[in-house]
Design an enzyme around this catalytic site. Structure first.
Site, PDB file in Angstrom:
ATOM      1  N   THR A   1     -17.046 -15.719  -2.772  1.00  0.00           N
ATOM      2  CA  THR A   1     -16.825 -16.467  -1.528  1.00  0.00           C
ATOM      3  C   THR A   1     -16.001 -15.682  -0.521  1.00  0.00           C
ATOM      4  O   THR A   1     -15.904 -16.060   0.634  1.00  0.00           O
ATOM      5  CB  THR A   1     -16.073 -17.788  -1.804  1.00  0.00           C
ATOM      6  OG1 THR A   1     -14.894 -17.472  -2.552  1.00  0.00           O
ATOM      7  CG2 THR A   1     -16.931 -18.778  -2.572  1.00  0.00           C
TER       8      THR A   1
ATOM      9  N   ASN B   1     -13.911  -5.497   6.555  1.00  0.00           N
ATOM     10  CA  ASN B   1     -14.599  -6.082   5.401  1.00  0.00           C
ATOM     11  C   ASN B   1     -16.045  -5.600   5.233  1.00  0.00           C
ATOM     12  O   ASN B   1     -16.422  -5.214   4.119  1.00  0.00           O
ATOM     13  CB  ASN B   1     -14.523  -7.610   5.464  1.00  0.00           C
ATOM     14  CG  ASN B   1     -13.098  -8.085   5.262  1.00  0.00           C
ATOM     15  OD1 ASN B   1     -12.379  -7.561   4.419  1.00  0.00           O
ATOM     16  ND2 ASN B   1     -12.671  -9.060   6.045  1.00  0.00           N
TER      17      ASN B   1
ATOM     18  N   TYR C   1       0.837  -1.204   0.000  1.00  0.00           N
ATOM     19  CA  TYR C   1       0.000   0.000   0.000  1.00  0.00           C
ATOM     20  C   TYR C   1       0.870   1.252   0.000  1.00  0.00           C
ATOM     21  O   TYR C   1       1.945   1.274   0.610  1.00  0.00           O
ATOM     22  CB  TYR C   1      -0.911   0.024   1.227  1.00  0.00           C
ATOM     23  CG  TYR C   1      -1.930  -1.096   1.267  1.00  0.00           C
ATOM     24  CD1 TYR C   1      -2.714  -1.390   0.158  1.00  0.00           C
ATOM     25  CD2 TYR C   1      -2.104  -1.866   2.408  1.00  0.00           C
ATOM     26  CE1 TYR C   1      -3.646  -2.414   0.194  1.00  0.00           C
ATOM     27  CE2 TYR C   1      -3.036  -2.895   2.453  1.00  0.00           C
ATOM     28  CZ  TYR C   1      -3.797  -3.163   1.335  1.00  0.00           C
ATOM     29  OH  TYR C   1      -4.715  -4.178   1.365  1.00  0.00           O
TER      30      TYR C   1
ATOM     31  N   ARG D   1     -15.192 -19.643  -7.930  1.00  0.00           N
ATOM     32  CA  ARG D   1     -14.282 -20.523  -8.667  1.00  0.00           C
ATOM     33  C   ARG D   1     -14.859 -21.930  -8.753  1.00  0.00           C
ATOM     34  O   ARG D   1     -15.652 -22.332  -7.914  1.00  0.00           O
ATOM     35  CB  ARG D   1     -12.937 -20.595  -7.953  1.00  0.00           C
ATOM     36  CG  ARG D   1     -12.147 -19.343  -8.086  1.00  0.00           C
ATOM     37  CD  ARG D   1     -10.692 -19.621  -7.866  1.00  0.00           C
ATOM     38  NE  ARG D   1     -10.318 -19.688  -6.462  1.00  0.00           N
ATOM     39  CZ  ARG D   1      -9.087 -19.914  -6.044  1.00  0.00           C
ATOM     40  NH1 ARG D   1      -8.124 -20.135  -6.927  1.00  0.00           N
ATOM     41  NH2 ARG D   1      -8.795 -19.943  -4.768  1.00  0.00           N
ATOM     42  N   ASP D   2     -14.427 -22.684  -9.780  1.00  0.00           N
ATOM     43  CA  ASP D   2     -14.772 -24.098  -9.859  1.00  0.00           C
ATOM     44  C   ASP D   2     -13.880 -24.850  -8.879  1.00  0.00           C
ATOM     45  O   ASP D   2     -12.663 -24.914  -9.078  1.00  0.00           O
ATOM     46  CB  ASP D   2     -14.527 -24.633 -11.285  1.00  0.00           C
ATOM     47  CG  ASP D   2     -15.503 -24.035 -12.265  1.00  0.00           C
ATOM     48  OD1 ASP D   2     -15.205 -22.959 -12.814  1.00  0.00           O
ATOM     49  OD2 ASP D   2     -16.579 -24.632 -12.444  1.00  0.00           O
ATOM     50  N   ARG D   3     -14.490 -25.342  -7.819  1.00  0.00           N
ATOM     51  CA  ARG D   3     -13.716 -26.048  -6.804  1.00  0.00           C
ATOM     52  C   ARG D   3     -14.560 -27.203  -6.282  1.00  0.00           C
ATOM     53  O   ARG D   3     -15.799 -27.151  -6.354  1.00  0.00           O
ATOM     54  CB  ARG D   3     -13.426 -25.092  -5.639  1.00  0.00           C
ATOM     55  CG  ARG D   3     -12.828 -23.779  -6.086  1.00  0.00           C
ATOM     56  CD  ARG D   3     -11.483 -23.537  -5.566  1.00  0.00           C
ATOM     57  NE  ARG D   3     -11.490 -23.036  -4.220  1.00  0.00           N
ATOM     58  CZ  ARG D   3     -10.397 -23.008  -3.466  1.00  0.00           C
ATOM     59  NH1 ARG D   3      -9.274 -23.481  -3.950  1.00  0.00           N
ATOM     60  NH2 ARG D   3     -10.446 -22.505  -2.264  1.00  0.00           N
TER      61      ARG D   3
ATOM     62  N   ILE E   1     -14.744 -12.832   2.131  1.00  0.00           N
ATOM     63  CA  ILE E   1     -15.506 -12.211   3.226  1.00  0.00           C
ATOM     64  C   ILE E   1     -16.139 -10.912   2.733  1.00  0.00           C
ATOM     65  O   ILE E   1     -17.300 -10.624   3.030  1.00  0.00           O
ATOM     66  CB  ILE E   1     -14.594 -11.957   4.438  1.00  0.00           C
ATOM     67  CG1 ILE E   1     -13.998 -13.274   4.936  1.00  0.00           C
ATOM     68  CG2 ILE E   1     -15.376 -11.299   5.556  1.00  0.00           C
ATOM     69  CD1 ILE E   1     -15.001 -14.302   5.374  1.00  0.00           C
ATOM     70  N   VAL E   2     -15.379 -10.130   1.958  1.00  0.00           N
ATOM     71  CA  VAL E   2     -15.964  -8.903   1.407  1.00  0.00           C
ATOM     72  C   VAL E   2     -17.177  -9.262   0.546  1.00  0.00           C
ATOM     73  O   VAL E   2     -18.239  -8.628   0.642  1.00  0.00           O
ATOM     74  CB  VAL E   2     -14.926  -8.115   0.583  1.00  0.00           C
ATOM     75  CG1 VAL E   2     -15.604  -6.963  -0.160  1.00  0.00           C
ATOM     76  CG2 VAL E   2     -13.828  -7.555   1.480  1.00  0.00           C
TER      77      VAL E   2
END
Ligand SMILES: NC(=O)c1ccc[n+]([C@@H]2O[C@H](COP(=O)([O-])OP(=O)(O)OC[C@H]3O[C@@H](n4cnc5c(N)ncnc54)[C@H](OP(=O)(O)O)[C@@H]3O)[C@@H](O)[C@H]2O)c1
Length: 249
Positions: free
Chosen positions: A187, A161, A87, A210-212, A189-190
């Site tokens: 997925t 978040n 940052y 995502r594909d998981r 937290i935000v």
């Protein structure tokens, strides 16, 4: 708001890491904080290489200061980014305390503080100093009281978040009830905060994950939070994506 990071330094784990004892009595006026332990860094770099746990000398408690015993602090991706130095705004080095948010209990107060009492639960507001330490001394104005009946992992994670999600929804476009938004990384937290806030404000969400393995359970979990539609990336890997999205809103 349900926003529980997977990597939360829950009280027991935090005490183990930082060496704080479980039971402490609160005292109204003390001249210094108890000895503290903190997770520190002296230069930016990979967190697993630059972070160290160290004893910190007792800090003086001024007339308007509050000494807080930290109860829990999360490990957010932004905490790691800050340690890495990605940052533009950076803490002065050498020696900064890591962590950005958390919840603590008032342990002692300067004699001029009447806004807080021993035992109150507080969060840093705004989050602007290192929270990965057992005792922190800051002016009373740096703390915001929260209800002590809230689970500590909620209080410890209420700032970064959920507020980021709120600002994303409010600061860039003027959304009104009935509008639809699309987000990837749903997925995160935000992303989960976005889903819940959107639901509260009457906004529809189309969420991409995502594909998981286990993606069906993840879809169900996000729908329970309030998601209207959840797709894996491969489900949207089609030519007519724009038309598909338009049929959903
Ligand atoms: N004020 C701010 O600017 C601010 C505040 C907070 C957070 N943030 C940023 O917002 C982002 C999310 O933070 P968070 O705490 O919500 O994160 P998080 O809970 O750790 O979630 C990470 C997300 O990234 C996804 N992901 C990880 N690797 C990926 C890859 N290679 N390809 C595609 N997706 C991938 C994960 O998907 P899976 O679930 O499939 O693993 C998950 O959805 C971070 O970049 C964080 O730095 C910014």
């Amino acid at each position: 708001m349900v926003a529980t990071p997977a990597r939360l330094l829950l009280p027991t784990a935090a005490r183990r890491l930082l060496g704080a004892s479980a039971a402490r009595t609160t005292a109204r006026h003390l001249s210094t904080s108890p000895p503290a332990r903190a997770v520190l860094y002296d230069h930016h770099g990979p967190p697993d290489q630059v972070l160290r746990v160290a004893d910190v000398a007792p800090a003086e408690i001024g007339d308007r200061d509050v000494c807080v015993r930290m109860l829990a602090a999360p490990i957010n991706p932004s905490d790691l980014n800050r340690v890495e130095g990605v940052y533009p705004v950076r803490p002065p080095l050498p020696t900064a305390v890591a962590g950005y948010e958390g919840v603590g209990q008032v342990h002692a107060l300067g004699p001029a503080v009447d806004s807080l009492s021993p035992g109150d639960w507080v969060i840093p507001s705004p989050p602007s100093f290192g929270t990965w330490q057992t005792y922190i001394v800051k002016p009373a104005t740096a703390w915001h009281r929260v209800r002590a009946d809230v689970p500590p992992h909620y209080a410890a994670t209420v700032t970064v978040n959920p507020l980021t999600a709120l600002r994303m929804l409010r600061d860039f476009v003027n959304l009104t009830p009935g509008d639809t938004l699309v987000q990837n990384g749903a997925t995160s937290i935000v992303g989960q905060c976005v889903i819940q806030l959107a639901k509260l404000h009457g906004l529809h969400t189309i969420n991409i994950i995502r594909d998981r393995p286990g993606s069906e359970e993840v879809k169900n979990k996000l729908k329970q939070l309030g998601a209207d539609q959840v797709f894996t990336e491969s489900q949207l890997d089609i030519k007519n994506i724009k038309s598909l999205l338009l049929t959903l809103v």
